[in-house]
Scaffold this motif. Structure first.
Motif, PDB file in Angstrom:
ATOM      1  N   LEU A 130      23.469  12.769  28.824  1.00  0.00           N
ATOM      2  CA  LEU A 130      22.509  11.964  29.571  1.00  0.00           C
ATOM      3  C   LEU A 130      21.954  12.802  30.716  1.00  0.00           C
ATOM      4  CD1 LEU A 130      21.179   9.225  30.361  1.00  0.00           C
ATOM      5  CD2 LEU A 130      23.261   8.738  31.682  1.00  0.00           C
ATOM      6  N   LEU A 131      20.623  12.802  30.856  1.00  0.00           N
ATOM      7  CA  LEU A 131      19.955  13.559  31.910  1.00  0.00           C
ATOM      8  C   LEU A 131      18.981  12.674  32.675  1.00  0.00           C
ATOM      9  CD1 LEU A 131      18.835  16.749  29.908  1.00  0.00           C
ATOM     10  CD2 LEU A 131      20.830  16.583  31.422  1.00  0.00           C
ATOM     11  N   GLY A 132      18.829  12.961  33.947  1.00  0.00           N
ATOM     12  CA  GLY A 132      17.672  12.503  34.693  1.00  0.00           C
ATOM     13  C   GLY A 132      16.764  13.713  34.876  1.00  0.00           C
ATOM     14  N   MET A 133      15.651  13.526  35.535  1.00  0.00           N
ATOM     15  CA  MET A 133      14.751  14.648  35.783  1.00  0.00           C
ATOM     16  C   MET A 133      14.231  14.581  37.212  1.00  0.00           C
ATOM     17  SD  MET A 133      11.483  16.050  33.620  1.00  0.00           S
ATOM     18  CE  MET A 133      10.543  14.531  33.765  1.00  0.00           C
ATOM     19  N   GLY A 134      14.343  15.703  37.933  1.00  0.00           N
ATOM     20  CA  GLY A 134      13.870  15.747  39.306  1.00  0.00           C
ATOM     21  C   GLY A 134      12.362  15.860  39.391  1.00  0.00           C
ATOM     22  N   LEU A 135      11.848  15.687  40.594  1.00  0.00           N
ATOM     23  CA  LEU A 135      10.406  15.751  40.813  1.00  0.00           C
ATOM     24  C   LEU A 135       9.828  17.130  40.504  1.00  0.00           C
ATOM     25  CD1 LEU A 135      10.193  13.703  44.129  1.00  0.00           C
ATOM     26  CD2 LEU A 135       9.288  12.998  41.906  1.00  0.00           C
ATOM     27  N   ILE A 193      20.652  14.521  23.139  1.00  0.00           N
ATOM     28  CA  ILE A 193      20.290  14.437  24.554  1.00  0.00           C
ATOM     29  C   ILE A 193      19.411  13.215  24.788  1.00  0.00           C
ATOM     30  CG2 ILE A 193      19.008  15.552  26.441  1.00  0.00           C
ATOM     31  CD1 ILE A 193      19.754  18.256  25.234  1.00  0.00           C
ATOM     32  N   ILE A 194      19.696  12.507  25.876  1.00  0.00           N
ATOM     33  CA  ILE A 194      18.810  11.441  26.367  1.00  0.00           C
ATOM     34  C   ILE A 194      18.362  11.842  27.766  1.00  0.00           C
ATOM     35  CG2 ILE A 194      18.542   9.006  26.925  1.00  0.00           C
ATOM     36  CD1 ILE A 194      21.082   8.451  25.356  1.00  0.00           C
ATOM     37  N   ILE A 195      17.066  11.807  28.003  1.00  0.00           N
ATOM     38  CA  ILE A 195      16.569  12.030  29.363  1.00  0.00           C
ATOM     39  C   ILE A 195      15.796  10.796  29.791  1.00  0.00           C
ATOM     40  CG2 ILE A 195      14.538  13.323  28.516  1.00  0.00           C
ATOM     41  CD1 ILE A 195      14.798  14.957  31.207  1.00  0.00           C
ATOM     42  N   ILE A 196      16.144  10.273  30.953  1.00  0.00           N
ATOM     43  CA  ILE A 196      15.526   9.043  31.454  1.00  0.00           C
ATOM     44  C   ILE A 196      14.603   9.379  32.618  1.00  0.00           C
ATOM     45  CG2 ILE A 196      17.314   7.461  30.663  1.00  0.00           C
ATOM     46  CD1 ILE A 196      18.531   7.628  33.496  1.00  0.00           C
ATOM     47  N   VAL A 197      13.427   8.753  32.622  1.00  0.00           N
ATOM     48  CA  VAL A 197      12.432   9.026  33.664  1.00  0.00           C
ATOM     49  C   VAL A 197      11.747   7.720  34.034  1.00  0.00           C
ATOM     50  CG1 VAL A 197      10.552  10.518  34.391  1.00  0.00           C
ATOM     51  CG2 VAL A 197      12.014  11.250  32.503  1.00  0.00           C
ATOM     52  N   SER A 198      11.700   7.440  35.325  1.00  0.00           N
ATOM     53  CA  SER A 198      11.112   6.177  35.788  1.00  0.00           C
ATOM     54  C   SER A 198      10.261   6.422  37.023  1.00  0.00           C
ATOM     55  CB  SER A 198      12.235   5.182  36.123  1.00  0.00           C
ATOM     56  OG  SER A 198      11.720   3.993  36.668  1.00  0.00           O
ATOM     57  N   GLY A 199       9.119   5.754  37.092  1.00  0.00           N
ATOM     58  CA  GLY A 199       8.305   5.776  38.296  1.00  0.00           C
ATOM     59  C   GLY A 199       7.071   6.643  38.203  1.00  0.00           C
ATOM     60  N   GLU A 200       6.029   6.186  38.862  1.00  0.00           N
ATOM     61  CA  GLU A 200       4.741   6.884  38.849  1.00  0.00           C
ATOM     62  C   GLU A 200       4.825   8.267  39.488  1.00  0.00           C
ATOM     63  OE1 GLU A 200       0.080   5.926  40.108  1.00  0.00           O
ATOM     64  OE2 GLU A 200       1.703   4.556  40.679  1.00  0.00           O
ATOM     65  N   ASN A 201       5.749   8.443  40.439  1.00  0.00           N
ATOM     66  CA  ASN A 201       5.855   9.738  41.122  1.00  0.00           C
ATOM     67  C   ASN A 201       6.364  10.847  40.200  1.00  0.00           C
ATOM     68  OD1 ASN A 201       8.470   8.642  41.006  1.00  0.00           O
ATOM     69  ND2 ASN A 201       9.099   9.606  42.914  1.00  0.00           N
ATOM     70  N   LYS A 202       6.865  10.473  39.026  1.00  0.00           N
ATOM     71  CA  LYS A 202       7.327  11.483  38.070  1.00  0.00           C
ATOM     72  C   LYS A 202       6.397  11.626  36.867  1.00  0.00           C
ATOM     73  CE  LYS A 202      12.166  11.403  39.389  1.00  0.00           C
ATOM     74  NZ  LYS A 202      13.573  11.187  38.969  1.00  0.00           N
ATOM     75  N   ALA A 203       5.234  10.995  36.927  1.00  0.00           N
ATOM     76  CA  ALA A 203       4.312  11.009  35.792  1.00  0.00           C
ATOM     77  C   ALA A 203       3.821  12.422  35.470  1.00  0.00           C
ATOM     78  CB  ALA A 203       3.133  10.079  36.049  1.00  0.00           C
ATOM     79  N   GLN A 204       3.452  13.188  36.482  1.00  0.00           N
ATOM     80  CA  GLN A 204       2.922  14.526  36.227  1.00  0.00           C
ATOM     81  C   GLN A 204       4.001  15.470  35.707  1.00  0.00           C
ATOM     82  OE1 GLN A 204      -0.479  15.661  36.461  1.00  0.00           O
ATOM     83  NE2 GLN A 204       0.584  17.153  35.154  1.00  0.00           N
ATOM     84  N   ILE A 205       5.182  15.446  36.314  1.00  0.00           N
ATOM     85  CA  ILE A 205       6.233  16.366  35.876  1.00  0.00           C
ATOM     86  C   ILE A 205       6.743  15.976  34.496  1.00  0.00           C
ATOM     87  CG2 ILE A 205       8.194  15.173  36.956  1.00  0.00           C
ATOM     88  CD1 ILE A 205       7.561  19.000  36.766  1.00  0.00           C
TER      89      ILE A 205
END
Length: 247
Positions: A130-135, A193-205
């Motif tokens: 499980l992964l998250g992704m930074g800005l 692998i699962i990567i989770i991404v939430s929020g408009e501030n991460k749309a570009q990345i």
């Protein structure tokens, strides 16, 4: 990459939790790679609910966390040891002996990195990570760099990562400047692998990571080369991706 679209954070959390619970049900002795931060909290809450209902059993699982701040002891309230026990481990039945995190109190970098990589190999590798992704596109604490990292290593945190994490501390000055983290190669060796991404501030990345060039300057972009990656993202995070890309 398989992109799973969610309506919002709660929907994203439930969809990702479904994948993890299915992994554990189909393979009860799964080796799970787990993440910290605000992104996976909803997943852990959902998994705890299903555990309490008897729908999923973690009694045979083994876990390895992605990272830990260097310089924090396990009982520090901002350590990832503390986070994982508070938000997940203490509420389920995973055996304490099968819970693994880097030791932030170990100041011998080479010794700790070698120990952690050896433990992952001894467990047979990670079944599901499980992964998250930074800005800035970091995964774990693998920051943008000139090359992709390999095994567990110690990193100097970037100012953007320190800024993003300061909300968990009294001030930015209290955020540790280094962390132990699994390397990109270790992450890529996970079978799923699962990567989770939430929020408009991460749309570009997110768009850069999924559809841009594979480059160590966007560490998450390496996931394009993995054979079994599910990107679970809400509508806000996917807002800059075109319908053609999402198909």
């Amino acid at each position: 990459m398989k992109i799973i679209r969610a309506k919002d954070y709660n929907d994203m959390s439930r969809k990702a939790a479904n994948i993890i619970s299915a992994q554990v049900i189909l393979k009860p002795n799964s080796v799970l790679g787990l993440a910290t931060g605000s992104s996976p909290i909803g997943i852990y809450e959902q998994l705890i609910k299903w555990y309490n209902k008897g729908d999923v059993n973690f009694g045979e699982c083994t876990s390895f966390n992605l990272d830990e701040y260097r310089g924090l002891t396990a009982d520090h309230d901002q350590s990832y040891h503390y986070f994982m026990h508070k938000n997940f481990f203490d509420a389920i039945n995973i055996p304490a002996a099968r819970i693994n995190l880097p030791d932030g109190a170990q100041m011998d970098i080479e010794k700790e990195c070698e120990r952690y990589d050896k433990a992952i190999r001894a467990a047979g590798g990670i079944d599901l990570q499980l992964l998250g992704m930074g800005l800035n596109g970091h995964i774990g604490f693998n920051e943008p760099d000139e090359s992709f990292s390999k095994g567990t290593h110690c990193v100097d945190l970037t100012e953007s990562t320190i800024e993003a994490n300061k909300r968990f501390f009294e001030s930015a000055d209290d955020v540790p400047r280094q962390a132990y983290t699994m390397g990109v190669q270790t992450i890529m060796l996970a079978r799923k692998i699962i990567i989770i991404v939430s929020g408009e501030n991460k749309a570009q990345i997110l768009r850069d990571a999924c559809f841009g060039p594979v480059t160590p300057m966007v560490p998450a972009s390496i996931l394009q080369l993995h054979t079994d990656v599910s990107v679970v993202a809400d509508d806000a995070a996917l807002s800059l991706c075109t319908e053609k890309e999402l198909r």
